[in-house]
Design an enzyme around this catalytic site. Structure first.
Site, PDB file in Angstrom:
ATOM      1  N   ASP A   1     -48.965  66.328 -46.190  1.00 33.30           N
ATOM      2  CA  ASP A   1     -47.796  67.214 -46.082  1.00 33.30           C
ATOM      3  C   ASP A   1     -48.154  68.702 -46.059  1.00 33.30           C
ATOM      4  OD1 ASP A   1     -46.410  64.846 -46.252  1.00 33.30           O
ATOM      5  OD2 ASP A   1     -45.829  65.104 -48.345  1.00 33.30           O
TER       6      ASP A   1
ATOM      7  N   ARG B   1     -36.831  62.213 -19.470  1.00 34.65           N
ATOM      8  CA  ARG B   1     -36.152  61.997 -20.744  1.00 34.65           C
ATOM      9  C   ARG B   1     -36.486  63.090 -21.751  1.00 34.65           C
ATOM     10  NH1 ARG B   1     -37.451  55.531 -21.114  1.00 34.65           N
ATOM     11  NH2 ARG B   1     -35.462  54.842 -20.263  1.00 34.65           N
TER      12      ARG B   1
ATOM     13  N   ARG C   1     -47.475  55.369 -56.296  1.00 34.68           N
ATOM     14  CA  ARG C   1     -46.483  56.284 -56.868  1.00 34.68           C
ATOM     15  C   ARG C   1     -46.265  55.805 -58.299  1.00 34.68           C
ATOM     16  NH1 ARG C   1     -46.184  59.957 -52.812  1.00 34.68           N
ATOM     17  NH2 ARG C   1     -45.936  58.964 -50.784  1.00 34.68           N
TER      18      ARG C   1
ATOM     19  N   LYS D   1     -37.744  71.387 -15.942  1.00 33.64           N
ATOM     20  CA  LYS D   1     -38.824  70.632 -16.595  1.00 33.64           C
ATOM     21  C   LYS D   1     -38.588  69.128 -16.413  1.00 33.64           C
ATOM     22  CE  LYS D   1     -40.597  73.777 -20.083  1.00 33.64           C
ATOM     23  NZ  LYS D   1     -41.274  73.801 -21.382  1.00 33.64           N
TER      24      LYS D   1
HETATM   25  O1  F6P Z   1     -46.488  62.606 -49.239  1.00 34.27           O
HETATM   26  C1  F6P Z   1     -47.045  61.955 -48.148  1.00 34.27           C
HETATM   27  C2  F6P Z   1     -46.015  61.169 -47.406  1.00 34.27           C
HETATM   28  O2  F6P Z   1     -46.638  60.512 -46.334  1.00 34.27           O
HETATM   29  C3  F6P Z   1     -44.806  61.950 -46.928  1.00 34.27           C
HETATM   30  O3  F6P Z   1     -45.054  62.659 -45.737  1.00 34.27           O
HETATM   31  C4  F6P Z   1     -43.778  60.853 -46.776  1.00 34.27           C
HETATM   32  O4  F6P Z   1     -42.473  61.366 -46.884  1.00 34.27           O
HETATM   33  C5  F6P Z   1     -44.100  59.960 -47.931  1.00 34.27           C
HETATM   34  O5  F6P Z   1     -45.457  60.186 -48.251  1.00 34.27           O
HETATM   35  C6  F6P Z   1     -43.903  58.494 -47.679  1.00 34.27           C
HETATM   36  O6  F6P Z   1     -44.107  57.833 -48.875  1.00 34.27           O
HETATM   37  P1  F6P Z   1     -44.387  56.276 -49.008  1.00 34.27           P
HETATM   38  O7  F6P Z   1     -45.753  56.009 -48.436  1.00 34.27           O
HETATM   39  O8  F6P Z   1     -44.335  56.030 -50.471  1.00 34.27           O
HETATM   40  O9  F6P Z   1     -43.348  55.577 -48.207  1.00 34.27           O
END
Ligand code: F6P
Length: 323
Positions: free
Chosen positions: A127, A162, A72, A213
């Site tokens: 996503d 559950r 990131r 169920k």
């Molecule tokens: O964008 C992909 C993703 O896996 C999302 O689904 C999730 O919210 C996010 O990245 C998690 O980010 P990180 O790996 O930086 O914790």
């Protein structure tokens, strides 16, 4: 065009390696040289490049993750980061950049394109929230991983009578949750796009219990308001009402680590080669995806900062099939 660079950015997704391989081999096939950028935009700003030959990308098509590394990179949202990234490309004599990644990554690609960098994006994130494609690289494999967990949870849920709340990823997008719910035969699905779905969970669980169920399986997208733990607490507070005892399982990053299945390998191979084709035609500032099984080029300006909506008909399908 003589030299192109390729990077993977944001959350890794199964199939990214297949896309890198396709970019490298399709580029070399055109007589270009290809360099890999290490660790996404962070590596780009730092000028971390390494040459990639056709042999360097041998044996990676079946591997999850990304051999280039990912990150990131908040710095790219600022002017200084964009200037540093542009300079690094100029310094390495790179003519064009290919960005393999999801929403934030393609927003970064758009910012670079706006500064005059020749750039093409490849839609890749578990996503599936990107405009400009039907399905992103990685989501199908991530779904399979989630389903394996869901199938197992249903076994133990039935033994103990559950209700299981299974949280899946997806950030603010409910696609992964909705599809995991349909394919996993869930009694209910809670996703951010349908606020009523959260309120409806107790009713669905109660209904499943009332109809005899042995369990209730609820797929919860991580982006719902309040989160899965608050939802579980609410259900447990009404234990006698909903019938089942409640457990929570968060699948989390496990979904990202799978080896890509056939669909993701092929999607990545097609879009990787198509990104090279687009650059060869002089196209820039586009996202490469597949729409109705055809390669599609969508201006990054139409992709950046937007989220693909879910199909309400699929949500209704999940409800109908939950009986
Ligand atoms: O964008 C992909 C993703 O896996 C999302 O689904 C999730 O919210 C996010 O990245 C998690 O980010 P990180 O790996 O930086 O914790």
């Amino acid at each position: 065009m003589k030299r192109i660079a390729v990077l993977t950015s944001g959350g890794d997704a199964p199939g990214m390696n297949a896309a890198i391989r396709a970019v490298v081999r399709a580029g070399i096939d055109r007589g270009w040289s290809v360099v890999g950028v290490e660790n996404g935009y962070t590596g780009l700003i730092a000028g971390s490049f390494r040459p990639l030959t056709d042999r360097d990308v041998g044996g990676i098509i079946q591997r999850g993750g990304t051999v280039l590394g990912s990150a990131r990179c908040p710095e790219l949202r600022h002017e200084a980061g964009l200037v540093a990234a542009t300079r690094a490309l100029e310094h390495a004599e790179v003519d064009a950049l290919i960005v393999i990644g999801g929403n934030g990554s393609q927003t970064g690609a758009h910012a670079l394109a706006s500064r005059g960098v020749t750039v093409a994006g490849i839609a890749s994130t578990i996503d599936n929230d990107l405009v400009g494609c039907d399905v992103t690289i990685g989501v199908t494999t991530a779904l399979d991983v989630a389903l394996e967990a869901i199938d197992r949870l249903k076994v133990t849920a039935s033994s103990h009578h559950r209700a299981f709340l299974v949280e899946v990823m997806g950030r603010d997008c409910g696609y992964l949750g909705l599809m995991a719910g349909i394919a996993g035969g869930a009694e209910a699905v809670a996703i951010p796009e349908v606020p009523a779905s959260v309120a409806g969970v107790a009713e669905a669980v109660r209904d499943a219990y009332g109809r005899g169920k042995a369990h209730a399986l609820v797929v919860v997208a991580e982006g719902i308001r309040g989160g899965v733990d608050a939802l579980a607490q609410e259900l447990m507070a009404h234990r006698t009402d909903v019938g089942f005892t409640v457990r929570v399982t968060k699948i989390g990053h496990v979904q990202r680590g799978g080896a890509p299945g056939a669909f993701d390998r092929i999607l990545a191979s097609r879009t990787g080669a198509a990104a090279v084709d687009a650059l060869a035609r002089g196209t820039t500032g586009v996202l490469i995806g597949v729409i109705q099984n055809q390669i599609a080029e969508t201006p990054l300006a139409e992709v950046a900062g937007r989220t693909k909506p879910i199909d309400p008909a699929l949500f209704e399908l999940a409800r109908v099939l939950a009986r």
